[in-house]
Each structure stands twice: as structure tokens, then as C-alpha cells.
Design a protein around this motif. Sequence first.
Motif, PDB file in Angstrom:
ATOM      1  N   THR A 139      50.112  70.600  40.436  1.00  0.00           N
ATOM      2  CA  THR A 139      48.967  70.419  41.332  1.00  0.00           C
ATOM      3  C   THR A 139      48.147  71.708  41.412  1.00  0.00           C
ATOM      4  O   THR A 139      46.918  71.690  41.306  1.00  0.00           O
ATOM      5  CB  THR A 139      49.440  69.996  42.736  1.00  0.00           C
ATOM      6  OG1 THR A 139      50.067  68.715  42.628  1.00  0.00           O
ATOM      7  CG2 THR A 139      48.288  69.923  43.721  1.00  0.00           C
ATOM      8  N   CYS A 140      48.821  72.832  41.598  1.00  0.00           N
ATOM      9  CA  CYS A 140      48.145  74.116  41.738  1.00  0.00           C
ATOM     10  C   CYS A 140      47.370  74.479  40.464  1.00  0.00           C
ATOM     11  O   CYS A 140      46.204  74.888  40.530  1.00  0.00           O
ATOM     12  CB  CYS A 140      49.166  75.199  42.078  1.00  0.00           C
ATOM     13  SG  CYS A 140      48.419  76.797  42.463  1.00  0.00           S
ATOM     14  N   VAL A 141      47.984  74.301  39.308  1.00  0.00           N
ATOM     15  CA  VAL A 141      47.314  74.618  38.048  1.00  0.00           C
ATOM     16  C   VAL A 141      46.071  73.750  37.865  1.00  0.00           C
ATOM     17  O   VAL A 141      44.998  74.245  37.492  1.00  0.00           O
ATOM     18  CB  VAL A 141      48.293  74.466  36.859  1.00  0.00           C
ATOM     19  CG1 VAL A 141      47.554  74.486  35.533  1.00  0.00           C
ATOM     20  CG2 VAL A 141      49.346  75.566  36.890  1.00  0.00           C
ATOM     21  N   GLN A 142      46.187  72.453  38.172  1.00  0.00           N
ATOM     22  CA  GLN A 142      45.026  71.567  38.047  1.00  0.00           C
ATOM     23  C   GLN A 142      43.916  71.969  39.019  1.00  0.00           C
ATOM     24  O   GLN A 142      42.735  71.965  38.663  1.00  0.00           O
ATOM     25  CB  GLN A 142      45.443  70.113  38.294  1.00  0.00           C
ATOM     26  CG  GLN A 142      46.338  69.556  37.193  1.00  0.00           C
ATOM     27  CD  GLN A 142      46.874  68.196  37.573  1.00  0.00           C
ATOM     28  OE1 GLN A 142      46.177  67.200  37.413  1.00  0.00           O
ATOM     29  NE2 GLN A 142      48.109  68.151  38.070  1.00  0.00           N
ATOM     30  N   HIS A 143      44.290  72.316  40.239  1.00  0.00           N
ATOM     31  CA  HIS A 143      43.336  72.751  41.260  1.00  0.00           C
ATOM     32  C   HIS A 143      42.569  73.988  40.767  1.00  0.00           C
ATOM     33  O   HIS A 143      41.344  74.050  40.861  1.00  0.00           O
ATOM     34  CB  HIS A 143      44.106  73.055  42.553  1.00  0.00           C
ATOM     35  CG  HIS A 143      43.298  73.611  43.662  1.00  0.00           C
ATOM     36  ND1 HIS A 143      43.071  72.926  44.836  1.00  0.00           N
ATOM     37  CD2 HIS A 143      42.677  74.808  43.817  1.00  0.00           C
ATOM     38  CE1 HIS A 143      42.342  73.667  45.653  1.00  0.00           C
ATOM     39  NE2 HIS A 143      42.087  74.826  45.052  1.00  0.00           N
ATOM     40  N   GLU A 144      43.300  74.964  40.223  1.00  0.00           N
ATOM     41  CA  GLU A 144      42.660  76.209  39.775  1.00  0.00           C
ATOM     42  C   GLU A 144      41.819  75.994  38.517  1.00  0.00           C
ATOM     43  O   GLU A 144      40.739  76.567  38.391  1.00  0.00           O
ATOM     44  CB  GLU A 144      43.702  77.312  39.562  1.00  0.00           C
ATOM     45  CG  GLU A 144      44.502  77.681  40.797  1.00  0.00           C
ATOM     46  CD  GLU A 144      43.670  77.978  42.037  1.00  0.00           C
ATOM     47  OE1 GLU A 144      42.521  78.438  41.921  1.00  0.00           O
ATOM     48  OE2 GLU A 144      44.184  77.743  43.154  1.00  0.00           O
ATOM     49  N   ILE A 145      42.275  75.162  37.597  1.00  0.00           N
ATOM     50  CA  ILE A 145      41.472  74.858  36.405  1.00  0.00           C
ATOM     51  C   ILE A 145      40.196  74.138  36.819  1.00  0.00           C
ATOM     52  O   ILE A 145      39.122  74.388  36.259  1.00  0.00           O
ATOM     53  CB  ILE A 145      42.288  74.067  35.361  1.00  0.00           C
ATOM     54  CG1 ILE A 145      43.363  74.984  34.742  1.00  0.00           C
ATOM     55  CG2 ILE A 145      41.377  73.488  34.280  1.00  0.00           C
ATOM     56  CD1 ILE A 145      44.328  74.285  33.799  1.00  0.00           C
ATOM     57  N   ASP A 146      40.285  73.266  37.829  1.00  0.00           N
ATOM     58  CA  ASP A 146      39.068  72.640  38.365  1.00  0.00           C
ATOM     59  C   ASP A 146      38.047  73.699  38.757  1.00  0.00           C
ATOM     60  O   ASP A 146      36.859  73.572  38.460  1.00  0.00           O
ATOM     61  CB  ASP A 146      39.385  71.772  39.591  1.00  0.00           C
ATOM     62  CG  ASP A 146      39.738  70.332  39.250  1.00  0.00           C
ATOM     63  OD1 ASP A 146      39.700  69.959  38.062  1.00  0.00           O
ATOM     64  OD2 ASP A 146      40.038  69.573  40.206  1.00  0.00           O
ATOM     65  N   HIS A 147      38.503  74.763  39.428  1.00  0.00           N
ATOM     66  CA  HIS A 147      37.588  75.843  39.843  1.00  0.00           C
ATOM     67  C   HIS A 147      36.826  76.408  38.647  1.00  0.00           C
ATOM     68  O   HIS A 147      35.644  76.731  38.756  1.00  0.00           O
ATOM     69  CB  HIS A 147      38.345  76.989  40.516  1.00  0.00           C
ATOM     70  CG  HIS A 147      38.543  76.833  41.980  1.00  0.00           C
ATOM     71  ND1 HIS A 147      37.503  76.774  42.884  1.00  0.00           N
ATOM     72  CD2 HIS A 147      39.679  76.744  42.718  1.00  0.00           C
ATOM     73  CE1 HIS A 147      37.986  76.647  44.106  1.00  0.00           C
ATOM     74  NE2 HIS A 147      39.305  76.628  44.031  1.00  0.00           N
ATOM     75  N   LEU A 148      37.513  76.544  37.511  1.00  0.00           N
ATOM     76  CA  LEU A 148      36.876  77.117  36.323  1.00  0.00           C
ATOM     77  C   LEU A 148      35.750  76.220  35.807  1.00  0.00           C
ATOM     78  O   LEU A 148      34.875  76.676  35.069  1.00  0.00           O
ATOM     79  CB  LEU A 148      37.912  77.342  35.223  1.00  0.00           C
ATOM     80  CG  LEU A 148      39.093  78.244  35.586  1.00  0.00           C
ATOM     81  CD1 LEU A 148      40.040  78.368  34.395  1.00  0.00           C
ATOM     82  CD2 LEU A 148      38.638  79.607  36.070  1.00  0.00           C
ATOM     83  N   ASN A 149      35.801  74.955  36.203  1.00  0.00           N
ATOM     84  CA  ASN A 149      34.795  73.978  35.778  1.00  0.00           C
ATOM     85  C   ASN A 149      33.813  73.627  36.891  1.00  0.00           C
ATOM     86  O   ASN A 149      33.103  72.629  36.804  1.00  0.00           O
ATOM     87  CB  ASN A 149      35.502  72.721  35.258  1.00  0.00           C
ATOM     88  CG  ASN A 149      36.342  73.034  34.040  1.00  0.00           C
ATOM     89  OD1 ASN A 149      35.896  73.736  33.138  1.00  0.00           O
ATOM     90  ND2 ASN A 149      37.567  72.536  34.012  1.00  0.00           N
ATOM     91  N   GLY A 150      33.806  74.431  37.958  1.00  0.00           N
ATOM     92  CA  GLY A 150      32.864  74.209  39.054  1.00  0.00           C
ATOM     93  C   GLY A 150      33.221  73.041  39.950  1.00  0.00           C
ATOM     94  O   GLY A 150      32.376  72.513  40.670  1.00  0.00           O
ATOM     95  N   VAL A 151      34.492  72.632  39.922  1.00  0.00           N
ATOM     96  CA  VAL A 151      34.962  71.488  40.713  1.00  0.00           C
ATOM     97  C   VAL A 151      35.853  72.001  41.842  1.00  0.00           C
ATOM     98  O   VAL A 151      36.734  72.835  41.619  1.00  0.00           O
ATOM     99  CB  VAL A 151      35.748  70.492  39.824  1.00  0.00           C
ATOM    100  CG1 VAL A 151      36.325  69.348  40.647  1.00  0.00           C
ATOM    101  CG2 VAL A 151      34.860  69.958  38.700  1.00  0.00           C
ATOM    102  N   LEU A 152      35.612  71.495  43.050  1.00  0.00           N
ATOM    103  CA  LEU A 152      36.426  71.853  44.210  1.00  0.00           C
ATOM    104  C   LEU A 152      37.338  70.687  44.574  1.00  0.00           C
ATOM    105  O   LEU A 152      37.024  69.531  44.279  1.00  0.00           O
ATOM    106  CB  LEU A 152      35.527  72.188  45.397  1.00  0.00           C
ATOM    107  CG  LEU A 152      34.534  73.331  45.170  1.00  0.00           C
ATOM    108  CD1 LEU A 152      33.603  73.467  46.365  1.00  0.00           C
ATOM    109  CD2 LEU A 152      35.260  74.633  44.895  1.00  0.00           C
ATOM    110  N   PHE A 153      38.441  70.984  45.259  1.00  0.00           N
ATOM    111  CA  PHE A 153      39.360  69.898  45.604  1.00  0.00           C
ATOM    112  C   PHE A 153      38.692  68.859  46.494  1.00  0.00           C
ATOM    113  O   PHE A 153      39.056  67.689  46.469  1.00  0.00           O
ATOM    114  CB  PHE A 153      40.671  70.429  46.201  1.00  0.00           C
ATOM    115  CG  PHE A 153      40.667  70.683  47.685  1.00  0.00           C
ATOM    116  CD1 PHE A 153      41.137  69.727  48.574  1.00  0.00           C
ATOM    117  CD2 PHE A 153      40.220  71.895  48.200  1.00  0.00           C
ATOM    118  CE1 PHE A 153      41.154  69.961  49.938  1.00  0.00           C
ATOM    119  CE2 PHE A 153      40.235  72.144  49.557  1.00  0.00           C
ATOM    120  CZ  PHE A 153      40.701  71.177  50.433  1.00  0.00           C
ATOM    121  N   ILE A 154      37.671  69.244  47.259  1.00  0.00           N
ATOM    122  CA  ILE A 154      36.979  68.277  48.111  1.00  0.00           C
ATOM    123  C   ILE A 154      36.170  67.276  47.286  1.00  0.00           C
ATOM    124  O   ILE A 154      35.759  66.247  47.808  1.00  0.00           O
ATOM    125  CB  ILE A 154      36.086  68.963  49.173  1.00  0.00           C
ATOM    126  CG1 ILE A 154      35.053  69.872  48.529  1.00  0.00           C
ATOM    127  CG2 ILE A 154      36.959  69.696  50.201  1.00  0.00           C
ATOM    128  CD1 ILE A 154      34.031  70.461  49.490  1.00  0.00           C
TER     129      ILE A 154
END
Length: 181
Positions: A139-154
Motif C-alpha cells: 500500500t505504501c509503495v503504491q501511495h508513494e509511486i502515485d505521488h511521482l505521477n501527480g496522484v494523491l490518495f484522495i
Amino acid sequence: MSIRPLVIIPDSRLRLISDPVMRVDARVRAIVEDMFETMYDAPGIGLAAIQVGIPERIITVDVAKRESDDEGEEEKKNPIALINPEIIGASEELSVYSEGCLSIPEYYADVERPAQVKVRYMDLNGETQEIDADGLFATCVQHEIDHLNGVLFIDHISKLKRDRVIKKFTKLARDKERDGA
């Protein structure tokens, strides 16, 4: 090493797509050291470079738990830095975790993601590695990789809840600016 200021929503930098790291050198290793210090200080279990204002594809993660020993609390650490991480496989099985984010302080929401992922990345020696992640680590790795793509968990929650969060933090930022803080 130094603790860097966190980028907080509604800062538009959080929507940037981070650039790949061309080579792992002393500059990148210094960024990683600062990111770990910042992440532990926050305290958090993951951090993307963009969250400290650096639009490069670097994440730090440590999901180790605090454990008690005979002399009180001793923090167990298992830090991992992933440079240019990419998910190369994901399970069909999903899991739900209550996620939070250092860039969205004190807000948590249930997010559904693949339960396991395989990630390819470069380590601090510039070597390509692959790692299988599951549970909180996945979950944490996916959350952080999302950040690299301009995506937030919200972005993974309902539009209504997301709009409320953005409105709240936009108002807080406006009030802070008005008050000169």
C-alpha cells in the motif's frame, strides 16, 4: 542531513509528474538522507521527493513497527529507498487500508489497492532491483509511486469527500497566508 519542509495541499507541485533520475550520485544520496530524516521526523512511513519540493522519481519507505524492549521504546527501522520505481505486476486481489499523507495532515480515508505488487527500481548504488511487496508495504509503495505521477490518495475516494478535503486545505492555506504565517 536536514529536515526539509513538507509540501502541503493545495500546493500545485503535488500534481507534477516527477522526472526520472538519470544517475545515482552523491546528490541523489543526500536527497534520500534528507527524505528519511524528514519522514521519520514527521513521523511517516513513506515519502516521495515531490513532497519536499523535488520533482524527481525518488521515494523512501519504512513500515517497520515500534517494538518495546526492556528499557522502553526502541524504534525498529527498515528503511528502503526506491529510485525510478515502477510497478511491473499487481495482484487481482485487493486490500483496503486507512491511508493518510504527510502532505494532507491529519486526514485519513479507506483506499482500495492491489494487495501485492512487484516493483522494479534502482537502489542507492544505481543497481536495478525488483521487490515483491504485500500488506502495508505494498500500500505504501503504491501511495508513494502515485505521488511521482501527480496522484494523491484522495483521488481514490469519492469526489464529494475529495472536494471537501481540498476546500478545507485551500481555506487553511488562505487563512495562513492572510495571517502572514
